[in-house]
Design a protein around this motif. Sequence first.
Motif, PDB file in Angstrom:
ATOM      1  N   SER A   1      -5.389   3.530   6.152  1.00 31.26           N
ATOM      2  CA  SER A   1      -6.405   4.691   5.889  1.00 31.26           C
ATOM      3  C   SER A   1      -7.510   4.761   7.094  1.00 31.26           C
ATOM      4  O   SER A   1      -7.560   3.962   7.599  1.00 31.26           O
ATOM      5  CB  SER A   1      -7.221   4.251   4.682  1.00 31.26           C
TER       6      SER A   1
ATOM      7  N   ALA B   1      -6.014  -1.579   6.184  1.00 32.01           N
ATOM      8  CA  ALA B   1      -5.960  -0.618   5.379  1.00 32.01           C
ATOM      9  C   ALA B   1      -5.008   0.557   5.873  1.00 32.01           C
ATOM     10  O   ALA B   1      -5.210   0.712   7.200  1.00 32.01           O
ATOM     11  CB  ALA B   1      -7.214   0.134   5.113  1.00 32.01           C
TER      12      ALA B   1
ATOM     13  N   THR C   1      -5.888   6.578  -6.026  1.00 31.16           N
ATOM     14  CA  THR C   1      -5.056   5.654  -6.708  1.00 31.16           C
ATOM     15  C   THR C   1      -5.903   4.988  -8.037  1.00 31.16           C
ATOM     16  O   THR C   1      -6.945   4.778  -8.025  1.00 31.16           O
ATOM     17  CB  THR C   1      -4.285   4.528  -5.947  1.00 31.16           C
TER      18      THR C   1
ATOM     19  N   VAL D   1      -9.481   1.776  -0.863  1.00 24.11           N
ATOM     20  CA  VAL D   1      -8.484   1.862  -1.926  1.00 24.11           C
ATOM     21  C   VAL D   1      -9.426   1.956  -3.135  1.00 24.11           C
ATOM     22  O   VAL D   1     -10.244   1.243  -3.469  1.00 24.11           O
ATOM     23  CB  VAL D   1      -7.633   0.538  -1.978  1.00 24.11           C
TER      24      VAL D   1
ATOM     25  N   GLN E   1       0.692  -1.292  -0.041  1.00 22.25           N
ATOM     26  CA  GLN E   1      -0.022   0.202   0.049  1.00 22.25           C
ATOM     27  C   GLN E   1       0.917   1.244   0.011  1.00 22.25           C
ATOM     28  O   GLN E   1       0.236   2.306  -0.732  1.00 22.25           O
ATOM     29  CB  GLN E   1      -0.825   0.080   1.022  1.00 22.25           C
TER      30      GLN E   1
ATOM     31  N   LEU F   1      -4.537   6.478  -1.241  1.00 23.65           N
ATOM     32  CA  LEU F   1      -5.082   5.320  -1.730  1.00 23.65           C
ATOM     33  C   LEU F   1      -6.551   5.592  -2.182  1.00 23.65           C
ATOM     34  O   LEU F   1      -7.056   4.849  -2.917  1.00 23.65           O
ATOM     35  CB  LEU F   1      -5.398   4.563  -0.482  1.00 23.65           C
TER      36      LEU F   1
ATOM     37  N   THR G   1      -6.164  -2.806  -7.935  1.00 25.88           N
ATOM     38  CA  THR G   1      -5.912  -3.444  -6.510  1.00 25.88           C
ATOM     39  C   THR G   1      -7.099  -4.641  -6.481  1.00 25.88           C
ATOM     40  O   THR G   1      -8.223  -4.413  -6.440  1.00 25.88           O
ATOM     41  CB  THR G   1      -5.954  -2.712  -5.533  1.00 25.88           C
TER      42      THR G   1
END
Length: 290
Positions: A129, A127, A229, A256, A107, A226, A233
């Motif tokens: 995130s 994550a 992006t 993501v 990541q 993320l 993924t």
Amino acid sequence: MERFVDVAPGTRLWVEESGAPDAPALLLVMGAQASGLGWPDELVEPLAASFRVIRYDHRDTGRSTWTFDEQPYPLTALAGDAVRVLDALGVERAHLVGMSLGGMLVQLIVADRPERVLSATLIGTGALSSVPYEHPDGTRTPAEELPGVSPGLLEMWARPVEDRGPEAELERRVEHWRVLGGDRIPFDAAYAREQESRIIAHTGHHHAGTAHARADASGMDRTEALARTRVPTLVVSAPAEPVYPPPHAHHIAQAVHGARLVAIAGMGHALPREVHAPLAAAILDHAGRS
């Protein structure tokens, strides 16, 4: 083919390549304190039929340099190491597959160096995130309140790791994999013992590493990067996962941009024989699409 790659002053990593050298590169990034041999040969072989598969030992694992006590580093440095492995092998862009801490390192690379990534596959990880997880009914749970590590595993990790010799260390590792594997797939102690015996022989000693548990874990949040992006993924959902239990995989897929999910029946936080074929198929399909 095996070689050593210099990634920092006084730090070398063991690297192995399989498959055709002119095939698209696929880099396997293992978890904390795990040698590259943690990716079983039975999983690597079907991947190497289509890709130039690269696996390597992180710092303070396997045959790579063990220097954390003299030269401490943050966990983010391990993501830089992965990119330097690609540099040393002349790989401009690669498919990345990361498990556990390796999934977090992937990541970081997706967020910070997307130009080096053809696709990303994330296994048994969380994550990077802070976005809340949105449940199917529309309610939300803050990321920091998602389920944590299973009590049995926490209890095992709380025990001090004492050097009581090679055989005792081997038994400790086998028991660790028993708990990590979850409760859906019958545990094959002989297989786990064979894998860990090979890793100990590869490393050249039986000592348990602790560097990654002690490394600075700050500065890893990549919420915004993320969320925007464009790297394709894939997130592997493992129903018996004891480290990042459900709904962590679904949370990653929400955090993501464009990520999709695939479930591997019975899978926990391990790579027993039963998951090799479906996991290889999922990775091959995702990388092939990309």
